[in-house]
Design an enzyme around this catalytic site. Structure first.
Site, PDB file in Angstrom:
ATOM      1  N   HIS A  53     -51.334  32.616  86.234  1.00  0.00           N
ATOM      2  CA  HIS A  53     -51.920  31.428  86.859  1.00  0.00           C
ATOM      3  C   HIS A  53     -52.649  30.582  85.817  1.00  0.00           C
ATOM      4  O   HIS A  53     -53.493  31.092  85.082  1.00  0.00           O
ATOM      5  CB  HIS A  53     -52.913  31.825  87.950  1.00  0.00           C
ATOM      6  CG  HIS A  53     -52.246  32.269  89.215  1.00  0.00           C
ATOM      7  ND1 HIS A  53     -52.888  32.316  90.424  1.00  0.00           N
ATOM      8  CD2 HIS A  53     -50.976  32.667  89.465  1.00  0.00           C
ATOM      9  CE1 HIS A  53     -52.046  32.730  91.363  1.00  0.00           C
ATOM     10  NE2 HIS A  53     -50.885  32.963  90.801  1.00  0.00           N
ATOM     11  N   TYR A  75     -60.654  28.928  96.425  1.00  0.00           N
ATOM     12  CA  TYR A  75     -62.042  29.321  96.697  1.00  0.00           C
ATOM     13  C   TYR A  75     -62.644  28.251  97.591  1.00  0.00           C
ATOM     14  O   TYR A  75     -62.686  27.080  97.202  1.00  0.00           O
ATOM     15  CB  TYR A  75     -62.840  29.399  95.400  1.00  0.00           C
ATOM     16  CG  TYR A  75     -62.477  30.579  94.508  1.00  0.00           C
ATOM     17  CD1 TYR A  75     -63.165  31.790  94.606  1.00  0.00           C
ATOM     18  CD2 TYR A  75     -61.458  30.483  93.568  1.00  0.00           C
ATOM     19  CE1 TYR A  75     -62.835  32.869  93.790  1.00  0.00           C
ATOM     20  CE2 TYR A  75     -61.125  31.557  92.743  1.00  0.00           C
ATOM     21  CZ  TYR A  75     -61.820  32.748  92.868  1.00  0.00           C
ATOM     22  OH  TYR A  75     -61.505  33.820  92.057  1.00  0.00           O
ATOM     23  N   PRO A  89     -67.905  40.112  93.811  1.00  0.00           N
ATOM     24  CA  PRO A  89     -66.484  39.895  93.455  1.00  0.00           C
ATOM     25  C   PRO A  89     -66.093  38.442  93.186  1.00  0.00           C
ATOM     26  O   PRO A  89     -64.999  38.204  92.690  1.00  0.00           O
ATOM     27  CB  PRO A  89     -65.735  40.435  94.679  1.00  0.00           C
ATOM     28  CG  PRO A  89     -66.720  40.380  95.792  1.00  0.00           C
ATOM     29  CD  PRO A  89     -68.065  40.581  95.195  1.00  0.00           C
ATOM     30  N   LYS A 136     -64.815  39.511  88.123  1.00  0.00           N
ATOM     31  CA  LYS A 136     -65.165  39.969  86.774  1.00  0.00           C
ATOM     32  C   LYS A 136     -65.270  41.493  86.634  1.00  0.00           C
ATOM     33  O   LYS A 136     -65.322  42.014  85.514  1.00  0.00           O
ATOM     34  CB  LYS A 136     -66.503  39.351  86.337  1.00  0.00           C
ATOM     35  CG  LYS A 136     -66.428  37.858  86.060  1.00  0.00           C
ATOM     36  CD  LYS A 136     -65.615  37.577  84.809  1.00  0.00           C
ATOM     37  CE  LYS A 136     -65.288  36.119  84.627  1.00  0.00           C
ATOM     38  NZ  LYS A 136     -63.910  35.864  84.253  1.00  0.00           N
TER      39      LYS A 136
END
Ligand code: APR
Ligand code: PHB
Length: 398
Positions: A72, A205, A297, A301
Site C-alpha cells: 500500500h 481511518y 492499535p 505499530k
C-alpha cells in the site's frame, strides 16, 4: 539442558529473535506457555513497515509475504463525511507499507523454525526465570507427557523475555528496578474478520461523531473492520447485523454503498493501552516486544516495534557471542527506548485524534476536525503523518 539464549514466548518477537540468532549460528530454545495452534489463533494488526519487511527478508521468511501481501502506498482519512487520501509513497520519497496479517508472519516464522530444526517447547507450564543478575541464569518449566508431569531446567547465557504483556519475565524483576508508564483509554475496539472483499483498496481511518472506525483487510477477499466501542460492551451483545449497521453509519456515502457484509469468522473487543517499562535490560535478562511496551492499535505499530527491538537485540547478542563485546547489550535498552517512545507518541497522538472521548464531547470533536482539516491540507503535516506511518528508519537520530 543447556543453550546460549533461552527465549521465553513464541509470539512474533520470540520467533523472529530465534530465527535471526539461529542464522548467525547462536543456539537458542524457545519456551512457550501455549500450544502452537493457540498462538496462531490470535488475530492482531496487519500493517508492516518497510523496516519490518526488510527484517523478515533478512530472517529468510519473506517469500510468502511478498507473494500474498498487499503493498500500500497510501491510506485514507475520513472525517466530516469525506475521505482524503494520504499519499504515503509520494510524501516519503517512495516508501510503502505491506498489509500482511500478524498471524501469517507468525506462521511463516514457525514453519522456518521447524524446518531449521531449532528446539521449541510448546505448552510449557510454570515457566520461571532465575539468577539473571548473575552470569549463569537458567529457566525452569514443566511439561506434561505420557509419563505425567516432568520438570526441566534450561541453563543459558542470556534470557530473552519475549513473553508479551502478561508474561513472567517482566514480572520477575524486582519492583524497585523497574519504572512503568501507563495510559489506559476510555474505550475499546470491536473488531470483525469476514470473508468479504474490502470496501476500498486502501485502509480507511474514520473520525465520526459516533466514534472511530477502521476499514482494513487481510487479502482481496478477506476484510478486517473495527468500530470504537464502550469498554463495558460485551462481544456477545454485538450481533453481526449490529456491527455492520454501526460500521455503515460511520462511513461516507460511497463507502456505505460499496460495503459488502457477511458472516463474521472472528469477533472480539480489545481494550486500548499505552505502556512502557524502563529499562528493558536487567543483567542477563532482556525484554523485547509487548513484554516491555504496548501501544494502542491505531497506526499498527505494535508488531513493528517488536520487530525493531528484536533487530537491536539480535545484533547486540551476535556481537556479544561472536566478538565477545558487551557494547551492544549495554546500549540495548537505551537504543530501544528512544525508538519505543517515538512510536508511543505517534500511537497516542493518532488515537487521540481519531476517537471520541467521553469527557471532551462536542468541543473535542470540533478540535479534532480542525486538526484533521489541517493535516490533510498542509503538506508538512501530511508528510509528518506519512513519515511516522511508514516507520522511522532503524538508525533514526543515531
Ligand atoms: N511462559 C512462556 N510463554 C509465555 C508466558 C510464560 N509465562 N507468558 C506469555 N507467554 C507467551 C504468550 O503465550 C505469547 O505466545 O509469550 C508470547 C508473547 O507473544 P505476543 O503477546 O504476541 O508478544 P510479542 O511476540 O512481543 O509480539 C508483539 O503482538 O500484541 C501484539 O501488538 C503486538 O503486534 C505486536 C506483537
Ligand atoms: C488491522 O488490519 O488489523 C489494522 C490495520 C491498521 C491499524 C490497526 C489494525 O492501524
Amino acid at each position: 539442558m543447556r543453550t546460549q539464549v533461552a527465549i521465553i514466548g513464541a509470539g512474533p518477537s520470540g520467533l523472529l529473535l530465534g530465527q535471526l540468532l539461529s542464522r548467525a549460528g547462536i543456539a537458542n530454545v524457545v519456551i512457550e506457555r501455549q500450544s502452537a495452534e493457540y498462538v496462531l489463533g490470535r488475530i492482531r494488526a496487519g500493517v508492516l513497515e518497510q523496516v519490518c519487511v526488510d527484517l523478515l527478508d533478512e530472517a529468510g521468511v519473506g517469500a510468502r509475504m511478498h507473494r500474498e501481501g498487499l503493498v500500500h502506498g497510501g491510506f485514507e482519512m475520513l472525517f466530516r463525511g469525506r475521505r482524503h487520501r494520504i499519499d504515503m509513497h509520494g510524501l516519503t520519497g517512495g516508501k510503502n507499507v505491506m498489509v500482511y496479517g500478524q498471524t501469517e508472519v507468525t506462521r511463516d516464522l514457525m514453519d522456518a523454525r521447524s524446518a531449521a530444526g531449532s528446539p521449541t517447547v510448546y505448552s510449557a507450564a510454570n515457566v520461571a526465570v532465575h539468577d539473571f543478575d548473575t552470569a549463569q541464569p537458567y529457566v525452569t518449566y514443566d511439561t506434561d507427557g505420557p509419563q505425567g508431569r516432568q520438570s526441566h531446567r534450561l541453563d543459558c547465557d542470556i534470557i530473552a523475555g519475549c513473553d508479551g504483556y502478561h508474561g513472567v519475565c517482566r514480572a520477575s524483576v524486582p519492583r524497585s528496578a523497574i519504572t512503568e508508564y501507563e495510559k489506559v483509554y476510555p474505550f475499546g475496539w470491536l473488531g470483525i474478520l469476514a470473508d468479504v472483499p474490502p470496501v476500498s483498496h486502501e485502509l480507511i481511518y474514520a473520525n465520526t461523531e459516533r466514534g472511530f472506525a477502521l476499514c482494513s483487510m487481510r487479502s482481496p477477499t478477506r476484510s478486517r473492520y473495527y468500530v470504537q466501542c464502550a469498554l463495558t460492551d460485551s462481544v456477545d451483545a454485538w450481533s453481526d447485523e449490529a456491527f455492520w449497521k454501526e460500521l455503515r453509519s460511520r462511513l461516507d456515502p460511497q463507502a456505505r454503498e460499496q460495503l459488502v457484509t457477511g458472516p463474521s469468522i472472528e469477533k472480539s473487543i480489545a481494550p486500548l493501552r499505552s505502556f512502557v517499562a524502563e529499562p528493558m535490560r536487567f543483567g542477563r535478562l532482556f525484554l523485547a516486544g509487548d513484554a516491555a511496551h504496548i501501544v494502542p492499535p491505531t497506526g499498527a505499530k505494535g508488531l513493528n516495534l517488536a520487530a525493531t527491538d528484536v533487530k537491536y537485540l539480535s545484533s547486540a547478542l551476535i556481537e556479544f557471542f561472536q566478538e565477545h563485546s558487551s557494547a551492544g547489550i549495554d546500549h540495548y535498552s537505551e537504543r530501544c527506548l528512544r525508538r519505543v517512545w517515538k512510536a508511543e507518541r505517534f500511537s497516542w497522538w493518532f488515537t487521540s485524534l481519531m476517537h471520541r472521548f467521553p469527557d471532551t464531547a462536542g468541543f473535542g470533536q470540533k478540535v479534532q476536525e480542525a486538526e484533521l482539516d489541517y493535516l490533510v491540507h498542509s503538506e508538512a503535516a501530511s508528510r509528518s503523518l506519512a513519515e511516522n506511518y511508514v516507520g522511522l528508519p532503524l538508525n533514526f537520530g543515531e
